[in-house]
Design an enzyme around this catalytic site. Structure first.
Site, PDB file in Angstrom:
ATOM      1  N   MET A  30      -2.854   0.389  10.549  1.00 31.67           N
ATOM      2  CA  MET A  30      -4.091  -0.125  11.132  1.00 31.67           C
ATOM      3  C   MET A  30      -3.835  -1.498  11.756  1.00 31.67           C
ATOM      4  SD  MET A  30      -7.172   1.298   8.809  1.00 31.67           S
ATOM      5  CE  MET A  30      -7.099   0.086   7.512  1.00 31.67           C
ATOM      6  N   LEU A  33       0.329  -6.195  11.547  1.00 31.69           N
ATOM      7  CA  LEU A  33       1.555  -5.756  10.876  1.00 31.69           C
ATOM      8  C   LEU A  33       2.218  -6.887  10.086  1.00 31.69           C
ATOM      9  CD1 LEU A  33       3.013  -3.668  13.850  1.00 31.69           C
ATOM     10  CD2 LEU A  33       1.577  -2.864  11.955  1.00 31.69           C
ATOM     11  N   HIS A  37       4.869  -3.102   6.722  1.00 32.30           N
ATOM     12  CA  HIS A  37       4.943  -2.146   7.837  1.00 32.30           C
ATOM     13  C   HIS A  37       6.356  -2.140   8.429  1.00 32.30           C
ATOM     14  CE1 HIS A  37       0.580  -3.436   7.972  1.00 32.30           C
ATOM     15  NE2 HIS A  37       0.472  -2.132   7.822  1.00 32.30           N
ATOM     16  N   GLN A  61     -12.793   5.621   7.763  1.00 29.95           N
ATOM     17  CA  GLN A  61     -12.371   5.364   6.381  1.00 29.95           C
ATOM     18  C   GLN A  61     -12.959   4.082   5.801  1.00 29.95           C
ATOM     19  OE1 GLN A  61      -8.094   5.260   7.689  1.00 29.95           O
ATOM     20  NE2 GLN A  61      -7.903   3.667   6.156  1.00 29.95           N
ATOM     21  N   ASP A 150      -0.415   1.696  -1.409  1.00 28.38           N
ATOM     22  CA  ASP A 150      -1.576   2.591  -1.344  1.00 28.38           C
ATOM     23  C   ASP A 150      -1.195   3.914  -2.000  1.00 28.38           C
ATOM     24  OD1 ASP A 150      -3.406   0.907   0.165  1.00 28.38           O
ATOM     25  OD2 ASP A 150      -1.939   1.101   1.757  1.00 28.38           O
ATOM     26  N   VAL A 176       6.370  -4.054  -0.402  1.00 27.52           N
ATOM     27  CA  VAL A 176       7.048  -5.322  -0.090  1.00 27.52           C
ATOM     28  C   VAL A 176       6.162  -6.449  -0.608  1.00 27.52           C
ATOM     29  CG1 VAL A 176       7.957  -6.788   1.751  1.00 27.52           C
ATOM     30  CG2 VAL A 176       8.141  -4.308   1.939  1.00 27.52           C
TER      31      VAL A 176
END
Ligand code: PAF
Length: 290
Positions: A30, A33, A37, A61, A150, A176
């Site tokens: 989304m 970054l 990512h 969402q 997630d 990370v």
């Protein structure tokens, strides 16, 4: 790197790449970054001929009271980072092109739901399933890369791919972290300075749970209690949940004798943070879907 903003053009491009026998690695995002990512893109770069990344803040969402409008965005910076990471195609569709009409099909998972984030974000995973099904059809990846932060999303995407026979291999990529242990998140910029200073205690709470399991504690209730107490003592965050569940099925466990996820979510003033670790019954970290 080519930027594609049009849905039909993305699909045409992917079909041409597939016809030419290329493998495609895909990192859906989304935007805004960060290194999390970047690590997905790096892994995709190693494994695939072609790397496609997408940037799409998916309205489906986000709940009515959630941070869709405040979700941080910085397209110019994202384009730069994607270029640096060797992305070949960056797909940035408009909402009107992704959803020209209200979606006529809803996707309701039957498993791995009604726990963790689904409780406080009803409808969120339905929105994730719809957008990912569309993105998978548009990009046609061989590999799709998702971060472990997630973890419920990852477990549900695993179900989507298996149940609906998407010809995609799902890759689970480790979270990370900042140097102080806070999991990287696009939302961290919305923490106040005091919240940012105390937020590393969330990962420390998870490490405390890990130590308990390594030391032989098998009762999840005892561990959850200690983790909650730790968070209450060291942070001002409101606890949304602390749960220990089987992974990836996300079912309740009353004894830790298998892979489990220790997951937490807390609410700060403007930001909801999540974090987790996945360990086996001996308390050793698990880094792959089994
Ligand atoms: O994890 C995210 O950033 C989003 O949920 C995803 C997978 C890009 C779907 O919108």
């Amino acid at each position: 790197m080519k930027i594609i903003r049009n849905v039909a053009e993305m699909q045409k491009q992917s079909m041409e790449l597939k016809r030419a026998g290329k493998t495609i690695g895909f990192t859906p995002t989304m935007g805004y970054l960060h290194e999390g990512h970047a690590s997905l893109m790096e892994q995709a770069r190693v494994e695939s001929d072609i790397v496609v990344a997408s940037i799409f803040v998916n309205p489906l969402q986000f709940g009515a009271n959630e941070d869709f409008d405040q979700y941080p965005r910085d397209e110019a910076r994202d384009i730069q980072l994607a270029k640096e990471k060797g992305v070949d195609y960056l797909f940035i569709p408009a909402v009107s092109d992704m959803y020209p009409n209200p979606t006529g099909i809803q996707m309701l998972p039957n498993q791995r739901i009604a726990v963790l984030c689904d409780r406080s974000r009803p409808g969120h995973f339905q929105g994730v399933l719809v957008v990912l099904s569309k993105l998978f059809h548009l990009v046609q990846p061989d590999y799709a890369y998702f971060g472990m932060k997630d973890a419920q999303q990852l477990a549900i995407v695993d179900l989507l791919i298996k149940d609906l026979n998407f010809p995609i291999q799902l890759r689970m990529v480790p979270t990370v972290r900042e140097e102080d242990g806070l999991a990287k998140s696009s939302r961290n910029v919305n923490l106040t300075s005091q919240e940012r200073a105390e937020a590393p205690h969330l990962y420390q709470a998870l490490q405390l749970a890990e130590t308990k399991i390594v030391d032989g504690e098998k009762n999840p209730v005892n561990i959850v209690d200690e983790v909650k107490q730790y968070i209450k003592t060291y942070t001002s965050a409101l606890i949304d949940y602390v749960e220990i569940l089987s992974f990836p099925n996300l079912t309740a466990v009353d004894w830790i004798d298998q892979d489990v996820i220790i997951a937490l979510a807390v609410q700060y003033q403007h930001v909801r943070l999540i974090d987790n670790i996945i360990v086996n019954k001996a308390g050793e970290r698990v880094h792959a879907l089994r």
